[in-house]
Design a protein around this motif. Structure first.
Motif, PDB file in Angstrom:
ATOM      1  N   GLU A   1       0.985  -1.254   0.283  1.00  0.00           N
ATOM      2  CA  GLU A   1       0.279   0.762   0.099  1.00  0.00           C
ATOM      3  C   GLU A   1       0.730   1.657   0.205  1.00  0.00           C
ATOM      4  OE1 GLU A   1      -2.667   1.098   3.679  1.00  0.00           O
ATOM      5  OE2 GLU A   1      -3.844   0.597   2.347  1.00  0.00           O
ATOM      6  N   SER A   2       1.801   1.010   0.914  1.00  0.00           N
ATOM      7  CA  SER A   2       2.802   2.390   0.847  1.00  0.00           C
ATOM      8  C   SER A   2       3.713   2.369  -0.340  1.00  0.00           C
ATOM      9  CB  SER A   2       4.083   2.217   2.177  1.00  0.00           C
ATOM     10  OG  SER A   2       4.788   3.376   1.955  1.00  0.00           O
ATOM     11  N   ALA A   3       3.989   1.830  -1.526  1.00  0.00           N
ATOM     12  CA  ALA A   3       5.026   1.459  -2.167  1.00  0.00           C
ATOM     13  C   ALA A   3       3.752   2.378  -3.112  1.00  0.00           C
ATOM     14  CB  ALA A   3       5.232   0.203  -2.747  1.00  0.00           C
ATOM     15  N   VAL A   4       2.147   1.887  -3.160  1.00  0.00           N
ATOM     16  CA  VAL A   4       1.079   2.396  -4.368  1.00  0.00           C
ATOM     17  C   VAL A   4       0.999   3.837  -4.144  1.00  0.00           C
ATOM     18  CG1 VAL A   4      -0.743   2.610  -4.928  1.00  0.00           C
ATOM     19  CG2 VAL A   4       0.005   0.416  -4.217  1.00  0.00           C
ATOM     20  N   TYR A   5       1.189   4.209  -2.991  1.00  0.00           N
ATOM     21  CA  TYR A   5       0.864   5.784  -2.323  1.00  0.00           C
ATOM     22  C   TYR A   5       2.218   6.242  -3.437  1.00  0.00           C
ATOM     23  CZ  TYR A   5      -3.627   5.212   0.152  1.00  0.00           C
ATOM     24  OH  TYR A   5      -4.251   4.884   1.272  1.00  0.00           O
ATOM     25  N   LYS A   6       3.192   6.204  -2.608  1.00  0.00           N
ATOM     26  CA  LYS A   6       4.764   6.863  -3.054  1.00  0.00           C
ATOM     27  C   LYS A   6       4.548   6.311  -5.063  1.00  0.00           C
ATOM     28  CE  LYS A   6       9.513   6.276  -2.767  1.00  0.00           C
ATOM     29  NZ  LYS A   6      10.385   5.894  -2.441  1.00  0.00           N
ATOM     30  N   THR A   7       4.045   5.433  -5.264  1.00  0.00           N
ATOM     31  CA  THR A   7       4.001   5.757  -7.105  1.00  0.00           C
ATOM     32  C   THR A   7       3.008   6.836  -7.531  1.00  0.00           C
ATOM     33  OG1 THR A   7       4.869   3.346  -7.416  1.00  0.00           O
ATOM     34  CG2 THR A   7       3.491   4.334  -9.025  1.00  0.00           C
ATOM     35  N   LEU A   8       1.253   6.934  -6.824  1.00  0.00           N
ATOM     36  CA  LEU A   8       1.141   8.154  -7.039  1.00  0.00           C
ATOM     37  C   LEU A   8       1.645   8.929  -6.623  1.00  0.00           C
ATOM     38  CD1 LEU A   8      -2.387   6.390  -5.820  1.00  0.00           C
ATOM     39  CD2 LEU A   8      -1.752   6.817  -7.666  1.00  0.00           C
ATOM     40  N   LEU A   9       2.101   9.639  -5.581  1.00  0.00           N
ATOM     41  CA  LEU A   9       2.956  11.000  -4.845  1.00  0.00           C
ATOM     42  C   LEU A   9       3.721  11.323  -6.535  1.00  0.00           C
ATOM     43  CD1 LEU A   9       2.751  10.918  -1.556  1.00  0.00           C
ATOM     44  CD2 LEU A   9       1.292  11.934  -2.754  1.00  0.00           C
ATOM     45  N   GLU A  10       4.777  10.633  -6.851  1.00  0.00           N
ATOM     46  CA  GLU A  10       5.648  10.777  -8.130  1.00  0.00           C
ATOM     47  C   GLU A  10       5.229  10.436  -8.955  1.00  0.00           C
ATOM     48  OE1 GLU A  10       9.092   7.911  -6.644  1.00  0.00           O
ATOM     49  OE2 GLU A  10       9.099   9.339  -4.448  1.00  0.00           O
ATOM     50  N   SER A  11       3.696  10.378  -9.635  1.00  0.00           N
ATOM     51  CA  SER A  11       3.586  10.586 -10.621  1.00  0.00           C
ATOM     52  C   SER A  11       2.384  11.595 -11.541  1.00  0.00           C
ATOM     53  CB  SER A  11       2.610   9.117 -10.783  1.00  0.00           C
ATOM     54  OG  SER A  11       1.294   9.472 -10.592  1.00  0.00           O
ATOM     55  N   THR A  12       2.512  12.518 -10.309  1.00  0.00           N
ATOM     56  CA  THR A  12       2.052  13.575 -10.482  1.00  0.00           C
ATOM     57  C   THR A  12       2.851  14.544 -10.987  1.00  0.00           C
ATOM     58  OG1 THR A  12       1.801  14.182  -8.414  1.00  0.00           O
ATOM     59  CG2 THR A  12       0.173  12.672  -8.660  1.00  0.00           C
ATOM     60  N   ARG A  13       2.491  16.416 -11.463  1.00  0.00           N
ATOM     61  CA  ARG A  13       2.954  17.367 -11.675  1.00  0.00           C
ATOM     62  C   ARG A  13       3.601  18.238 -10.076  1.00  0.00           C
ATOM     63  NH1 ARG A  13       1.555  20.022 -16.999  1.00  0.00           N
ATOM     64  NH2 ARG A  13       3.947  21.205 -17.010  1.00  0.00           N
ATOM     65  N   ALA A  14       2.169  17.827  -9.385  1.00  0.00           N
ATOM     66  CA  ALA A  14       2.805  18.719  -8.076  1.00  0.00           C
ATOM     67  C   ALA A  14       4.480  17.687  -7.395  1.00  0.00           C
ATOM     68  CB  ALA A  14       1.492  18.196  -7.336  1.00  0.00           C
ATOM     69  N   ILE A  15       5.229  18.433  -6.442  1.00  0.00           N
ATOM     70  CA  ILE A  15       5.628  18.059  -6.134  1.00  0.00           C
ATOM     71  C   ILE A  15       5.814  17.794  -4.345  1.00  0.00           C
ATOM     72  CG2 ILE A  15       8.165  18.226  -5.440  1.00  0.00           C
ATOM     73  CD1 ILE A  15       8.584  19.843  -7.868  1.00  0.00           C
ATOM     74  N   PRO A  16       5.248  16.709  -3.792  1.00  0.00           N
ATOM     75  CA  PRO A  16       5.828  16.421  -2.881  1.00  0.00           C
ATOM     76  C   PRO A  16       6.434  16.152  -1.848  1.00  0.00           C
ATOM     77  CG  PRO A  16       5.236  14.181  -3.682  1.00  0.00           C
ATOM     78  CD  PRO A  16       5.430  15.048  -5.149  1.00  0.00           C
ATOM     79  N   TRP A  17       6.106  16.416  -0.718  1.00  0.00           N
ATOM     80  CA  TRP A  17       7.233  16.890   0.154  1.00  0.00           C
ATOM     81  C   TRP A  17       6.919  16.809   2.083  1.00  0.00           C
ATOM     82  CZ3 TRP A  17       6.967  20.674   4.063  1.00  0.00           C
ATOM     83  CH2 TRP A  17       5.808  21.901   3.380  1.00  0.00           C
ATOM     84  N   LYS A  18       8.256  16.382   2.643  1.00  0.00           N
ATOM     85  CA  LYS A  18       7.819  16.249   4.134  1.00  0.00           C
ATOM     86  C   LYS A  18       8.845  16.810   5.161  1.00  0.00           C
ATOM     87  CE  LYS A  18       6.319  12.744   8.094  1.00  0.00           C
ATOM     88  NZ  LYS A  18       5.780  12.568   8.578  1.00  0.00           N
ATOM     89  N   ILE A  19       8.560  17.708   6.109  1.00  0.00           N
ATOM     90  CA  ILE A  19       9.760  18.231   7.022  1.00  0.00           C
ATOM     91  C   ILE A  19       9.215  17.441   8.473  1.00  0.00           C
ATOM     92  CG2 ILE A  19      10.334  20.173   7.572  1.00  0.00           C
ATOM     93  CD1 ILE A  19       9.945  21.354   5.340  1.00  0.00           C
ATOM     94  N   ASP A  20       9.996  17.460   8.902  1.00  0.00           N
ATOM     95  CA  ASP A  20      10.944  16.761  10.267  1.00  0.00           C
ATOM     96  C   ASP A  20      10.687  18.091  11.033  1.00  0.00           C
ATOM     97  OD1 ASP A  20      11.791  15.786  12.551  1.00  0.00           O
ATOM     98  OD2 ASP A  20      11.070  14.559  12.615  1.00  0.00           O
ATOM     99  N   TRP A  21       9.784  18.735  11.653  1.00  0.00           N
ATOM    100  CA  TRP A  21      10.001  19.749  12.776  1.00  0.00           C
ATOM    101  C   TRP A  21      10.476  19.928  13.303  1.00  0.00           C
ATOM    102  CZ3 TRP A  21       7.993  24.195  11.825  1.00  0.00           C
ATOM    103  CH2 TRP A  21       7.531  25.687  12.870  1.00  0.00           C
TER     104      TRP A  21
END
Length: 317
Positions: free
Chosen positions: A8-28
């Motif tokens: 499931e995690s791999a599927v979500y990652k594939t979906l995120l990385e196939s969009t033109r938007a650039i996903p990101w996460k920051i550890d506060w």
């Protein structure tokens, strides 16, 4: 179950990385990137690995946008408020791309900020369209303030400029001078040479007055018909008289034929000049009436001359 979650995690990652938007996460707490999508390399040229800390993000914001964006994002994140920010981001080749960052604040069980997640969007095309629209709006505004025949300011622009400069003169106690010019025997010029020639004559006179006497933040406009008004903020009576005299001389030098003139064989004009250092009780209309009376006297006294107000400053000044 673990295998399912990995899939499931791999599927979500594939979906995120196939969009033109650039996903990101920051550890506060660590102020480090936990993740940024590979699309960032295609957009800005910087590798995923180069986005290690929040400082990497800060350093790649355009200097003119940096403080505004960083302070805004920090304040909103500390308050736990989702937000958006537009800014120019540096490419690895030294250019800039317009970015929109959409940020969601994630809290832990105690309610403290745990991390920030979001998407970067390339909005360069939108920004270019907005800038073009603003440019077109500016051009339309400029056209709406320009006399269609002569190209100098129209009456609408003159009125707005006069009101603004009158307010400045009153506030800063500076003189405001007006020079009102009227082409002599212009009806006869039109009757003799035709209206097309008359239009060309108006354009030529407007250009001559503009180049001969208008400087800096001053304005020349078509006051009406064959009348032109020069607004000279901060210019005293002597300076205004000098400008009008210069215009008279330049018009003589232009040697524009006028075979139907009752004044001379060439085109001439009459000038009225008035100056006021505004004080309590003064108003702009009185100054306009004064310069109009001066022009009228120039006409009465034989035309082709300059008449200036004999009282450049009010008695209470």
């Amino acid at each position: 179950m673990g295998a399912y979650l990995e899939v499931e995690s791999a599927v979500y990652k594939t979906l995120l990385e196939s969009t033109r938007a650039i996903p990101w996460k920051i550890d506060w707490a660590a102020a480090r990137f936990a993740y940024i999508g590979p699309q960032i390399e295609g957009l800005l040229g910087w590798s995923q690995a180069s986005w290690a800390t929040v400082q990497d993000w800060v350093d790649r914001i355009h200097p003119d946008d940096r403080e505004r964006v960083v302070q805004f994002c920090i304040a909103q994140s500390q308050a736990g408020v989702d937000h958006e920010a537009d800014y120019r981001a540096l490419t690895c080749e030294g250019d800039y791309v317009w970015i929109r960052d959409v940020v969601h604040v994630v809290r832990n069980e105690e309610g403290a900020v745990d991390s920030l997640v979001g998407f970067m969007f390339d909005i360069s095309e939108r920004k270019r369209a907005e800038e073009r629209m603003l440019q077109l709006q500016g051009e339309l505004t400029e056209l709406s303030f320009r006399d269609g025949l002569t190209g100098v300011a129209n009456r609408r622009r003159l009125d707005a400029f006069l009101d603004a400069e009158w307010a400045v003169a009153c506030r800063e106690r500076k003189p405001l001078s007006l020079v009102l010019a009227d082409i002599d025997c212009f009806k006869q010029y039109n009757d003799h040479y035709g209206h097309l020639a008359g239009d060309a004559c108006l354009r030529r006179v407007a250009g001559l007055l503009d180049t001969a006497a208008v400087r800096g933040l001053e304005l020349l406009g078509r006051f009406g018909g064959e009348e032109f008004l020069m607004v000279l903020p901060g210019t005293d009576a002597a300076g205004a008289l000098e400008r009008a005299t210069l215009c008279l001389a330049r018009l003589a030098e232009a040697d524009i034929p006028h075979g139907a003139s009752a004044v001379a064989g060439t085109l001439t004009a009459s000038f009225g000049v008035a100056t006021l250092l505004p004080g309590p009780g003064d108003d702009l209309l009185a100054l306009l009436e004064t310069v109009d009376r001066c022009l009228y006297r120039a006409k009465q006294q034989g035309r082709n001359q300059v008449v200036a107000s004999q009282s450049p400053l009010p008695s209470h000044a």
